[in-house]
Design an enzyme around this catalytic site. Structure first.
Site, PDB file in Angstrom:
ATOM      1  N   HIS A 105      41.890  70.017 114.367  1.00 17.98           N
ATOM      2  CA  HIS A 105      42.406  68.731 114.846  1.00 17.98           C
ATOM      3  C   HIS A 105      43.376  68.831 116.010  1.00 17.98           C
ATOM      4  O   HIS A 105      43.768  67.811 116.575  1.00 17.98           O
ATOM      5  CB  HIS A 105      43.085  67.987 113.682  1.00 17.98           C
ATOM      6  CG  HIS A 105      42.218  67.921 112.466  1.00 17.98           C
ATOM      7  ND1 HIS A 105      42.307  68.831 111.443  1.00 17.98           N
ATOM      8  CD2 HIS A 105      41.208  67.087 112.148  1.00 17.98           C
ATOM      9  CE1 HIS A 105      41.398  68.539 110.525  1.00 17.98           C
ATOM     10  NE2 HIS A 105      40.715  67.501 110.927  1.00 17.98           N
TER      11      HIS A 105
ATOM     12  N   GLY B  63      53.218  56.749 114.773  1.00 14.08           N
ATOM     13  CA  GLY B  63      51.891  56.619 114.183  1.00 14.08           C
ATOM     14  C   GLY B  63      50.800  56.495 115.243  1.00 14.08           C
ATOM     15  O   GLY B  63      49.733  57.093 115.142  1.00 14.08           O
TER      16      GLY B  63
ATOM     17  N   ARG C 202      51.558  55.283 121.573  1.00 17.18           N
ATOM     18  CA  ARG C 202      53.017  55.310 121.513  1.00 17.18           C
ATOM     19  C   ARG C 202      53.527  56.694 121.918  1.00 17.18           C
ATOM     20  O   ARG C 202      54.539  56.828 122.609  1.00 17.18           O
ATOM     21  CB  ARG C 202      53.431  55.008 120.083  1.00 17.18           C
ATOM     22  CG  ARG C 202      54.646  54.205 119.727  1.00 17.18           C
ATOM     23  CD  ARG C 202      55.417  53.695 120.824  1.00 17.18           C
ATOM     24  NE  ARG C 202      55.424  52.252 120.986  1.00 17.18           N
ATOM     25  CZ  ARG C 202      56.068  51.376 120.224  1.00 17.18           C
ATOM     26  NH1 ARG C 202      56.751  51.756 119.185  1.00 17.18           N
ATOM     27  NH2 ARG C 202      56.053  50.107 120.517  1.00 17.18           N
TER      28      ARG C 202
ATOM     29  N   ARG D  83      40.106  63.638 118.879  1.00 18.75           N
ATOM     30  CA  ARG D  83      40.105  62.324 118.204  1.00 18.75           C
ATOM     31  C   ARG D  83      41.076  61.322 118.852  1.00 18.75           C
ATOM     32  O   ARG D  83      41.586  60.421 118.165  1.00 18.75           O
ATOM     33  CB  ARG D  83      40.468  62.458 116.723  1.00 18.75           C
ATOM     34  CG  ARG D  83      39.352  63.046 115.906  1.00 18.75           C
ATOM     35  CD  ARG D  83      39.742  63.266 114.467  1.00 18.75           C
ATOM     36  NE  ARG D  83      38.638  63.891 113.771  1.00 18.75           N
ATOM     37  CZ  ARG D  83      37.795  63.253 112.958  1.00 18.75           C
ATOM     38  NH1 ARG D  83      37.966  61.980 112.717  1.00 18.75           N
ATOM     39  NH2 ARG D  83      36.799  63.875 112.401  1.00 18.75           N
TER      40      ARG D  83
ATOM     41  N   ARG E 252      59.508  61.733 112.267  1.00 18.93           N
ATOM     42  CA  ARG E 252      58.627  60.566 112.373  1.00 18.93           C
ATOM     43  C   ARG E 252      59.421  59.390 112.931  1.00 18.93           C
ATOM     44  O   ARG E 252      60.533  59.110 112.461  1.00 18.93           O
ATOM     45  CB  ARG E 252      58.049  60.236 110.995  1.00 18.93           C
ATOM     46  CG  ARG E 252      57.375  58.910 110.908  1.00 18.93           C
ATOM     47  CD  ARG E 252      56.474  58.773 109.704  1.00 18.93           C
ATOM     48  NE  ARG E 252      56.325  57.387 109.298  1.00 18.93           N
ATOM     49  CZ  ARG E 252      55.746  56.424 110.015  1.00 18.93           C
ATOM     50  NH1 ARG E 252      55.234  56.684 111.208  1.00 18.93           N
ATOM     51  NH2 ARG E 252      55.682  55.185 109.562  1.00 18.93           N
ATOM     52  N   VAL E 253      58.878  58.752 113.948  1.00 24.54           N
ATOM     53  CA  VAL E 253      59.510  57.560 114.525  1.00 24.54           C
ATOM     54  C   VAL E 253      58.536  56.396 114.332  1.00 24.54           C
ATOM     55  O   VAL E 253      57.505  56.327 114.988  1.00 24.54           O
ATOM     56  CB  VAL E 253      59.878  57.757 116.016  1.00 24.54           C
ATOM     57  CG1 VAL E 253      61.145  58.580 116.150  1.00 24.54           C
ATOM     58  CG2 VAL E 253      58.762  58.417 116.821  1.00 24.54           C
ATOM     59  N   GLY E 254      58.849  55.526 113.389  1.00 21.46           N
ATOM     60  CA  GLY E 254      57.868  54.508 113.030  1.00 21.46           C
ATOM     61  C   GLY E 254      58.483  53.144 112.823  1.00 21.46           C
ATOM     62  O   GLY E 254      59.629  52.892 113.171  1.00 21.46           O
ATOM     63  N   SER E 255      57.680  52.279 112.238  1.00 18.96           N
ATOM     64  CA  SER E 255      58.180  50.964 111.857  1.00 18.96           C
ATOM     65  C   SER E 255      57.983  50.795 110.358  1.00 18.96           C
ATOM     66  O   SER E 255      57.172  51.492 109.743  1.00 18.96           O
ATOM     67  CB  SER E 255      57.432  49.863 112.620  1.00 18.96           C
ATOM     68  OG  SER E 255      56.077  49.869 112.253  1.00 18.96           O
TER      69      SER E 255
ATOM     70  N   GLU F 181      56.688  51.890 104.341  1.00 18.64           N
ATOM     71  CA  GLU F 181      55.867  52.441 105.430  1.00 18.64           C
ATOM     72  C   GLU F 181      54.762  53.248 104.762  1.00 18.64           C
ATOM     73  O   GLU F 181      54.517  53.045 103.571  1.00 18.64           O
ATOM     74  CB  GLU F 181      56.741  53.245 106.410  1.00 18.64           C
ATOM     75  CG  GLU F 181      57.597  54.325 105.782  1.00 18.64           C
ATOM     76  CD  GLU F 181      56.880  55.644 105.649  1.00 18.64           C
ATOM     77  OE1 GLU F 181      56.450  56.191 106.664  1.00 18.64           O
ATOM     78  OE2 GLU F 181      56.783  56.149 104.500  1.00 18.64           O
ATOM     79  N   MET F 182      54.074  54.112 105.477  1.00 18.28           N
ATOM     80  CA  MET F 182      52.880  54.687 104.868  1.00 18.28           C
ATOM     81  C   MET F 182      52.693  56.194 105.084  1.00 18.28           C
ATOM     82  O   MET F 182      51.597  56.703 104.836  1.00 18.28           O
ATOM     83  CB  MET F 182      51.632  53.940 105.373  1.00 18.28           C
ATOM     84  CG  MET F 182      51.695  52.442 105.085  1.00 18.28           C
ATOM     85  SD  MET F 182      50.202  51.552 105.528  1.00 18.28           S
ATOM     86  CE  MET F 182      49.111  52.086 104.229  1.00 18.28           C
ATOM     87  N   GLU F 183      53.717  56.904 105.516  1.00 21.75           N
ATOM     88  CA  GLU F 183      53.498  58.312 105.884  1.00 21.75           C
ATOM     89  C   GLU F 183      54.554  59.314 105.418  1.00 21.75           C
ATOM     90  O   GLU F 183      54.240  60.501 105.242  1.00 21.75           O
ATOM     91  CB  GLU F 183      53.388  58.455 107.420  1.00 21.75           C
ATOM     92  CG  GLU F 183      52.158  57.861 108.047  1.00 21.75           C
ATOM     93  CD  GLU F 183      52.261  56.357 108.276  1.00 21.75           C
ATOM     94  OE1 GLU F 183      53.389  55.831 108.229  1.00 21.75           O
ATOM     95  OE2 GLU F 183      51.231  55.701 108.484  1.00 21.75           O
TER      96      GLU F 183
ATOM     97  N   SER G 277      60.167  46.262 111.473  1.00 28.62           N
ATOM     98  CA  SER G 277      59.266  45.414 112.280  1.00 28.62           C
ATOM     99  C   SER G 277      58.971  44.088 111.599  1.00 28.62           C
ATOM    100  O   SER G 277      58.545  43.131 112.243  1.00 28.62           O
ATOM    101  CB  SER G 277      57.952  46.143 112.546  1.00 28.62           C
ATOM    102  OG  SER G 277      57.319  46.455 111.317  1.00 28.62           O
ATOM    103  N   ASP G 278      59.183  44.048 110.281  1.00 30.80           N
ATOM    104  CA  ASP G 278      58.950  42.802 109.555  1.00 30.80           C
ATOM    105  C   ASP G 278      59.751  42.835 108.263  1.00 30.80           C
ATOM    106  O   ASP G 278      60.164  43.903 107.811  1.00 30.80           O
ATOM    107  CB  ASP G 278      57.458  42.588 109.261  1.00 30.80           C
ATOM    108  CG  ASP G 278      56.800  43.815 108.646  1.00 30.80           C
ATOM    109  OD1 ASP G 278      56.428  44.728 109.417  1.00 30.80           O
ATOM    110  OD2 ASP G 278      56.702  43.883 107.421  1.00 30.80           O
TER     111      ASP G 278
ATOM    112  N   ARG H 130      62.176  43.682 120.120  1.00 36.75           N
ATOM    113  CA  ARG H 130      61.363  44.817 119.669  1.00 36.75           C
ATOM    114  C   ARG H 130      61.605  46.033 120.554  1.00 36.75           C
ATOM    115  O   ARG H 130      61.770  47.143 120.075  1.00 36.75           O
ATOM    116  CB  ARG H 130      59.871  44.450 119.731  1.00 36.75           C
ATOM    117  CG  ARG H 130      59.335  43.866 118.450  1.00 36.75           C
ATOM    118  CD  ARG H 130      57.826  43.936 118.409  1.00 36.75           C
ATOM    119  NE  ARG H 130      57.182  43.222 119.490  1.00 36.75           N
ATOM    120  CZ  ARG H 130      57.001  41.901 119.522  1.00 36.75           C
ATOM    121  NH1 ARG H 130      57.422  41.155 118.526  1.00 36.75           N
ATOM    122  NH2 ARG H 130      56.385  41.337 120.540  1.00 36.75           N
TER     123      ARG H 130
END
Ligand code: HPA
Length: 236
Positions: free
Chosen positions: A7, A23, A27, A46, A90-93, A182-184, A206-207, A220
């Site tokens: 990968h 993610g 970004r 990918r 990790r830099v996410g929302s 979040e999801m990770e 973000s919400d 944002r």
């Protein structure tokens, strides 16, 4: 160090000891274009773009993780175990659960609870708590304070579902003090610990899961900028 994995195929471009992971791969490109100097692209397999450059003279890489634990599980595993990466930030929302958290506050994920079976592979005789590296937490908090950012440090939920059929899901996790969903991060923290490496998740809200609130593109962008500055300063 491995030349290439299924990968990640860097074709001789170096990968830094510290990798920032949003993610979204676009970004990652935005971060490389706007925050790093002397940028080289190290992955396009990918379309999971990865770049290496410098920030204030420090070599730093940035790469997309994709959404969800299987995806970040693959990329973080390969970075830690095959490319000698020491730290992934990790830099996410995330979606906020608690009443005192507002849109575009910053959440620093001290720990990541999860409903994912990702943890099962480690065959632990109990319920393991995936946690971030303590030094990275304190450094992130220090840099956030210097920027005047509003932060919350605590437990997030890394969920396998964005849409959950159980209507009590959000209130149950809120009751347990989870700051946001979040999801990770749980997979990232598990992989880091198992490899003897370091990880941290930093999020902009973000919400809000229980409130319907409108925001502007400017808000944002400001929040994203704060999170990026915290992550870049925290990167070793
Ligand atoms: N749920 C899961 N992941 C998220 C959310 C959410 O509400 N917001 C941003 N990432």
């Amino acid at each position: 160090m491995t030349q290439a994995t299924p990968h990640i195929q860097p074709n001789g471009v170096p990968i830094a000891k510290t990798v920032l992971m949003p993610g979204d791969p676009l970004r990652a490109k935005y971060i490389a274009d706007n925050y790093l100097e002397d940028v080289q692209q190290f992955n396009e397999v990918r379309n999971m773009f990865g770049y290496t450059g410098t920030y204030k003279g420090k070599q730093i890489s940035v790469m997309g993780s994709g959404m969800g634990m299987p995806s970040i599980g693959i990329y973080s595993y390969e970075l830690y175990n095959f490319f000698d990466v020491d730290t992934i930030i990790r830099v996410g929302s995330c979606g906020a659960l608690q009443d005192d958290i507002n849109l575009y506050d910053i959440i620093i994920a001290q720990a990541a609870s999860t409903n994912s079976s990702y943890v099962d592979q480690f065959n632990i005789p109990g319920h393991y708590s995936p946690i971030a590296d303590f030094h990275l937490i304190t450094e992130a908090q220090r840099h956030a304070d210097a920027l005047g950012a509003t932060t919350h440090v605590g437990n997030v939920l890394s969920s396998d579902t964005f849409y959950n059929a159980d209507e009590t899901f959000n209130t149950q996790w809120k009751r347990m003090g989870i700051l946001g969903i979040e999801m990770e991060s749980a997979a990232l923290y598990l992989n880091a610990t198992f490899a003897g490496k370091k990880a941290l998740g930093i999020f902009t809200v973000s919400d809000h899961i229980f409130r319907d609130e409108a925001t502007t593109a400017e808000e944002r962008q400001n929040a994203f900028t704060q999170m990026m500055e915290i992550a870049l300063e925290t990167a070793e």
